[in-house]
Design an enzyme around this catalytic site. Structure first.
Site, PDB file in Angstrom:
ATOM      1  N   GLU A 189     -38.008  44.961  23.410  1.00  0.00           N
ATOM      2  CA  GLU A 189     -39.282  45.168  22.696  1.00  0.00           C
ATOM      3  C   GLU A 189     -40.376  45.457  23.718  1.00  0.00           C
ATOM      4  O   GLU A 189     -40.661  44.619  24.573  1.00  0.00           O
ATOM      5  CB  GLU A 189     -39.618  43.910  21.875  1.00  0.00           C
ATOM      6  N   CYS A 315     -43.992  49.477   2.501  1.00  0.00           N
ATOM      7  CA  CYS A 315     -44.824  48.894   1.451  1.00  0.00           C
ATOM      8  C   CYS A 315     -45.448  49.980   0.568  1.00  0.00           C
ATOM      9  O   CYS A 315     -46.631  50.318   0.705  1.00  0.00           O
ATOM     10  CB  CYS A 315     -45.912  47.991   1.995  1.00  0.00           C
ATOM     11  N   ALA A 462     -41.491  43.556   4.437  1.00  0.00           N
ATOM     12  CA  ALA A 462     -41.099  42.337   5.145  1.00  0.00           C
ATOM     13  C   ALA A 462     -40.329  41.426   4.195  1.00  0.00           C
ATOM     14  O   ALA A 462     -39.428  40.688   4.620  1.00  0.00           O
ATOM     15  CB  ALA A 462     -42.340  41.633   5.681  1.00  0.00           C
ATOM     16  N   ALA A 463     -40.679  41.502   2.923  1.00  0.00           N
ATOM     17  CA  ALA A 463     -39.980  40.680   1.925  1.00  0.00           C
ATOM     18  C   ALA A 463     -38.504  41.048   1.869  1.00  0.00           C
ATOM     19  O   ALA A 463     -37.639  40.170   1.705  1.00  0.00           O
ATOM     20  CB  ALA A 463     -40.629  40.875   0.561  1.00  0.00           C
ATOM     21  N   CYS A 495     -43.537  43.458  -3.457  1.00  0.00           N
ATOM     22  CA  CYS A 495     -44.810  44.072  -3.134  1.00  0.00           C
ATOM     23  C   CYS A 495     -45.922  43.335  -3.876  1.00  0.00           C
ATOM     24  O   CYS A 495     -46.054  43.480  -5.102  1.00  0.00           O
ATOM     25  CB  CYS A 495     -44.761  45.543  -3.564  1.00  0.00           C
TER      26      CYS A 495
HETATM   27  P1  FAD Z   1     -41.868  46.585  12.589  1.00  0.00           P
HETATM   28  O1  FAD Z   1     -42.389  45.286  12.097  1.00  0.00           O
HETATM   29  O2  FAD Z   1     -42.774  47.760  12.558  1.00  0.00           O
HETATM   30  O3  FAD Z   1     -41.317  46.319  14.055  1.00  0.00           O
HETATM   31  C1  FAD Z   1     -40.641  47.289  14.807  1.00  0.00           C
HETATM   32  C2  FAD Z   1     -40.686  46.845  16.263  1.00  0.00           C
HETATM   33  O4  FAD Z   1     -39.816  47.682  17.023  1.00  0.00           O
HETATM   34  C3  FAD Z   1     -42.069  46.971  16.874  1.00  0.00           C
HETATM   35  O5  FAD Z   1     -42.454  45.749  17.468  1.00  0.00           O
HETATM   36  C4  FAD Z   1     -41.933  48.081  17.886  1.00  0.00           C
HETATM   37  O6  FAD Z   1     -42.740  47.894  19.035  1.00  0.00           O
HETATM   38  C5  FAD Z   1     -40.462  47.997  18.239  1.00  0.00           C
HETATM   39  N1  FAD Z   1     -39.916  49.271  18.726  1.00  0.00           N
HETATM   40  C6  FAD Z   1     -40.213  50.515  18.304  1.00  0.00           C
HETATM   41  N2  FAD Z   1     -39.516  51.416  19.011  1.00  0.00           N
HETATM   42  C7  FAD Z   1     -38.771  50.714  19.893  1.00  0.00           C
HETATM   43  C8  FAD Z   1     -37.846  51.094  20.908  1.00  0.00           C
HETATM   44  N3  FAD Z   1     -37.557  52.368  21.150  1.00  0.00           N
HETATM   45  N4  FAD Z   1     -37.253  50.116  21.626  1.00  0.00           N
HETATM   46  C9  FAD Z   1     -37.532  48.815  21.379  1.00  0.00           C
HETATM   47  N5  FAD Z   1     -38.404  48.409  20.442  1.00  0.00           N
HETATM   48  C10 FAD Z   1     -39.007  49.351  19.713  1.00  0.00           C
HETATM   49  N6  FAD Z   1     -44.338  44.098   3.494  1.00  0.00           N
HETATM   50  C11 FAD Z   1     -44.280  43.105   2.573  1.00  0.00           C
HETATM   51  O7  FAD Z   1     -43.248  42.474   2.435  1.00  0.00           O
HETATM   52  N7  FAD Z   1     -45.355  42.771   1.813  1.00  0.00           N
HETATM   53  C12 FAD Z   1     -46.543  43.403   1.955  1.00  0.00           C
HETATM   54  O8  FAD Z   1     -47.492  43.073   1.274  1.00  0.00           O
HETATM   55  C13 FAD Z   1     -46.641  44.450   2.927  1.00  0.00           C
HETATM   56  N8  FAD Z   1     -47.807  45.098   3.094  1.00  0.00           N
HETATM   57  C14 FAD Z   1     -47.922  46.029   4.087  1.00  0.00           C
HETATM   58  C15 FAD Z   1     -49.155  46.627   4.308  1.00  0.00           C
HETATM   59  C16 FAD Z   1     -49.308  47.542   5.332  1.00  0.00           C
HETATM   60  C17 FAD Z   1     -50.643  48.175   5.545  1.00  0.00           C
HETATM   61  C18 FAD Z   1     -48.208  47.852   6.169  1.00  0.00           C
HETATM   62  C19 FAD Z   1     -48.388  48.812   7.313  1.00  0.00           C
HETATM   63  C20 FAD Z   1     -46.983  47.275   5.943  1.00  0.00           C
HETATM   64  C21 FAD Z   1     -46.812  46.363   4.895  1.00  0.00           C
HETATM   65  N9  FAD Z   1     -45.582  45.754   4.638  1.00  0.00           N
HETATM   66  C22 FAD Z   1     -45.491  44.771   3.686  1.00  0.00           C
HETATM   67  C23 FAD Z   1     -44.357  46.271   5.282  1.00  0.00           C
HETATM   68  C24 FAD Z   1     -43.856  45.404   6.419  1.00  0.00           C
HETATM   69  O9  FAD Z   1     -44.880  45.086   7.291  1.00  0.00           O
HETATM   70  C25 FAD Z   1     -42.754  46.173   7.147  1.00  0.00           C
HETATM   71  O10 FAD Z   1     -41.774  46.558   6.215  1.00  0.00           O
HETATM   72  C26 FAD Z   1     -42.106  45.325   8.228  1.00  0.00           C
HETATM   73  O11 FAD Z   1     -43.054  44.961   9.198  1.00  0.00           O
HETATM   74  C27 FAD Z   1     -40.970  46.095   8.880  1.00  0.00           C
HETATM   75  O12 FAD Z   1     -40.435  45.342   9.920  1.00  0.00           O
HETATM   76  P2  FAD Z   1     -39.559  46.049  11.064  1.00  0.00           P
HETATM   77  O13 FAD Z   1     -39.175  44.994  12.004  1.00  0.00           O
HETATM   78  O14 FAD Z   1     -38.526  46.900  10.464  1.00  0.00           O
HETATM   79  O15 FAD Z   1     -40.600  47.036  11.763  1.00  0.00           O
END
Ligand code: FAD
Length: 581
Positions: A189, A315, A462-463, A495
């Site tokens: 990360e 989301c 995230a859910a 959501c």
């Molecule tokens: P992320 O949390 O985006 O994490 C990905 C990680 O991978 C990051 O830390 C990044 O730095 C790292 N990364 C990227 N590329 C590389 C690489 N090449 N090598 C190593 N690391 C890397 N969800 C809900 O459940 N309820 C809600 O109400 C909700 N509201 C939202 C509102 C907004 C405005 C947004 C933007 C999102 C919302 N979400 C909500 C969605 C939720 O936040 C995401 O679905 C969730 O964070 C996805 O998690 P993830 O780990 O897949 O991706």
């Protein structure tokens, strides 16, 4: 002749050898002679031609590799090494004292043998070559990267390697450690900060401040996990290795690919350069969410446009949540009637799950907002405060319209990260291909994915990760232990639609839009309790429950038959890179 010194079983060195000595050397079992002395170096020195003729008469192979004293060149070393390769030993090499021959041997071995061992062998033979140490070290060091680049042997190995320390990577790693404390896990990360993205809607609505939505990455990574502070740049699944940006390769027994998705701001001409200025904002970026609230507070009259790009996005409710909370703030201030609000969505309906459309439509009407379906943002001119939309008409034609705005809330198109798109794991659309139930890659049996990066057709939230992480952990442990995956994910996503300050429609659904309410209530109703959940409980549930591997109301559903290890012994070969079929 003077003393012979044995450096290795195949090579001895000696001071000057005469033609008369050669018979005795042959009798001692030597098969080849290397002369390292230039002709005419000293009076009485036998010429090389004489020595060669005598050696050949005795059946000895002979090489003349003349080296100027104190000037052993790399070419000399290569010639000596080549001769040792060719000649069938035992070999005797000589010069005036034997030092040059010993030096040539030492340097020819430097890429393969520890310099300390070479110097010790030379010393035992009576030659002090300690002045050669820097050159030996340099040759040894130069040879090392080559060894590290061997395709199948990354220097560092983990049981489980996780790419991405976001919601998905942290939750999955924590769930794994809950099951097997001793697993060696590393998370790759690059960021120093972990973001609670669901909170950004509340920052844009003036409910949270930005600090409530971020924590140092160190504090969110599960204790016991190794943090590799770098970005993954490529994957070598056949070698079970991930390549970092600096070329370092890290090996694994099982891999979790969870780098989230890429916000494609650049896909809309004019957008990037005006973000955070000219009334253009987005809750999809930590730094901009506060600007949304600033714009909402400042707007007394004018035009406010909210956009939603084509699916999939993370989301899917967040674009309209921004609109509801803005409208509610304007309503409370008594200025809503002065503001022309439109929600431009690329989708053919306000929300993807039909049951939630009627309650949401009631809020659209209550706020007097206009709904432009199948309407896609094409470009933005920040200084002119105009935006171009392409809208599909009922007859199928597409019309372009330029609209002026005072506030523009943009949700950008969203695509798979480049590193995933270019990898062998990608499906046709670029996402990490997984079986939607087991979350295992269909081609590589030791590769899993969850969160925004994976191809499963759930709502990217995230859910969803709260339910996916235990499934991945359960199945990955099974695979490592030689069993088949047996936990299944039902596509759950949620959501919390913040329809007004103080009320939320808590949409919870699974694959195919099946409603999956956690509490047996009518989930289409706006509720105060759901607002309390969203604003007070969910951040704690995220950081202190989900990211800590506590699987409250998230225990995975297990298939009834779990094969015993001996039944599935072949499921997981020692090297996992082989395609699963
Ligand atoms: P992320 O949390 O985006 O994490 C990905 C990680 O991978 C990051 O830390 C990044 O730095 C790292 N990364 C990227 N590329 C590389 C690489 N090449 N090598 C190593 N690391 C890397 N969800 C809900 O459940 N309820 C809600 O109400 C909700 N509201 C939202 C509102 C907004 C405005 C947004 C933007 C999102 C919302 N979400 C909500 C969605 C939720 O936040 C995401 O679905 C969730 O964070 C996805 O998690 P993830 O780990 O897949 O991706």
């Amino acid at each position: 002749m003077e003393t012979l010194c044995r450096l290795t079983p195949a090579l001895s060195v000696a001071p000057q050898v005469s033609a008369e000595d050669l018979g005795g050397l042959s009798a001692l079992g030597f098969r080849a002679i290397i002369n390292n002395r230039p002709d005419g170096e000293a009076e009485g020195q036998p010429p090389s031609a004489l020595l060669e003729a005598t050696a050949r008469r005795l059946g000895l192979a002979y090489r003349h590799i003349p080296v100027v004293s104190g000037k052993v060149t790399d070419a000399d070393v290569q010639a000596f090494a080549a001769a040792l390769q060719e000649l069938r030993g035992p070999v005797l090499a000589f010069c005036r004292t034997g030092t040059r021959s010993t030096t040539l041997w030492a340097l020819s071995q430097a890429p393969h043998l520890d310099p300390a061992a070479i110097l010790a062998a030379a010393k035992d033979a009576g030659y002090d070559l300690s002045g050669l140490r820097p050159r030996l070290d340099a040759a040894w060091d130069a040879a090392q990267p080559q060894a590290a680049a061997e395709p199948d042997t990354p220097a560092t190995q983990y049981d489980v390697l996780v790419v991405g320390g976001g919601a998905a990577g942290c939750a999955a790693a924590a769930s794994l450690l809950r099951r097997r404390r001793t697993l060696r896990i590393a998370i790759i990360e690059p960021r120093e900060t972990h973001y609670y993205q669901p909170g950004w809607t509340l920052v844009g609505g003036g409910v949270f401040n930005r600090a409530q939505t971020s924590r140092p990455m160190q504090r969110t990574l599960p204790p016991g996990v190794q943090w590799v502070r770098a970005a993954a740049a490529g994957f070598e699944p056949e070698a079970n290795a991930v390549i970092l940006e600096d070329g370092t390769r890290i090996g694994y027994r099982a891999l979790i690919v969870a780098p989230g998705l890429k916000l494609d701001w650049a896909a809309i001409p004019g957008l990037e350069e005006t973000l955070g200025r000219n009334g253009v904002t987005s809750n999809y970026r930590f730094d901009l969410s506060a600007y949304t609230w600033e714009l909402v507070q400042g707007l007394q009259h004018g035009t406010a446009l909210f956009t939603q790009p084509p699916m999939p996005i993370k989301c899917a409710g967040a674009p309209q949540k921004a609109m509801y909370l803005s409208c509610d703030a304007w309503r409370q201030k008594g200025v809503l009637r002065n503001i022309d609000v439109t929600f431009h969505t690329a989708a053919p309906a306000l929300f993807g799950v039909a049951a939630y459309v009627p309650p949401l439509m009631r809020y659209v009407e209550r706020y007097g907002a206009k709904l432009a379906l199948q309407s896609v943002l094409k470009s933005v001119d920040g200084p002119a405060r105009t935006a171009v939309f392409a809208t599909r008409q009922p007859d199928g034609s597409v019309t372009e319209e330029t609209r002026s705005f005072d506030m523009l809330h943009v949700v950008p198109p969203q695509v798979a990260p480049d590193v995933v798109r270019a990898s062998p794991f990608a499906d046709a659309a670029g996402w990490v291909e997984v079986n939607p139930e087991t979350l295992r890659h269909p081609g590589y049996g030791n590769v899993f994915s969850l969160g925004d990066a994976c191809s499963a057709p759930n709502a990217k939230t995230a859910a969803a990760i709260r339910k996916q992480a235990p499934v991945v952990a359960e199945n990955l442990v099974a695979v490592l232990e030689g069993r088949d995956p047996h936990a299944v994910y039902d596509g759950y996503g949620s959501c919390p639609l913040t329809v007004e300050r103080g009320k939320v429609v808590l949409a919870e659904f699974g694959y195919g839009g099946k409603l999956l309410p956690t509490v047996p209530w009518d989930s289409t109703k706006p509720r105060r309790s759901a607002w309390v959940l969203k604003t007070k409980l969910l951040p704690t549930l995220y950081f202190d429950v989900m990211l800590r591997g506590r699987e409250w109301l998230a225990r995975p559903k297990l298939l009834p038959h779990v094969p015993a290890p001996h039944e599935a012994a072949a499921a997981m070969p020692e090297r996992q890179g082989a395609r699963a079929g």
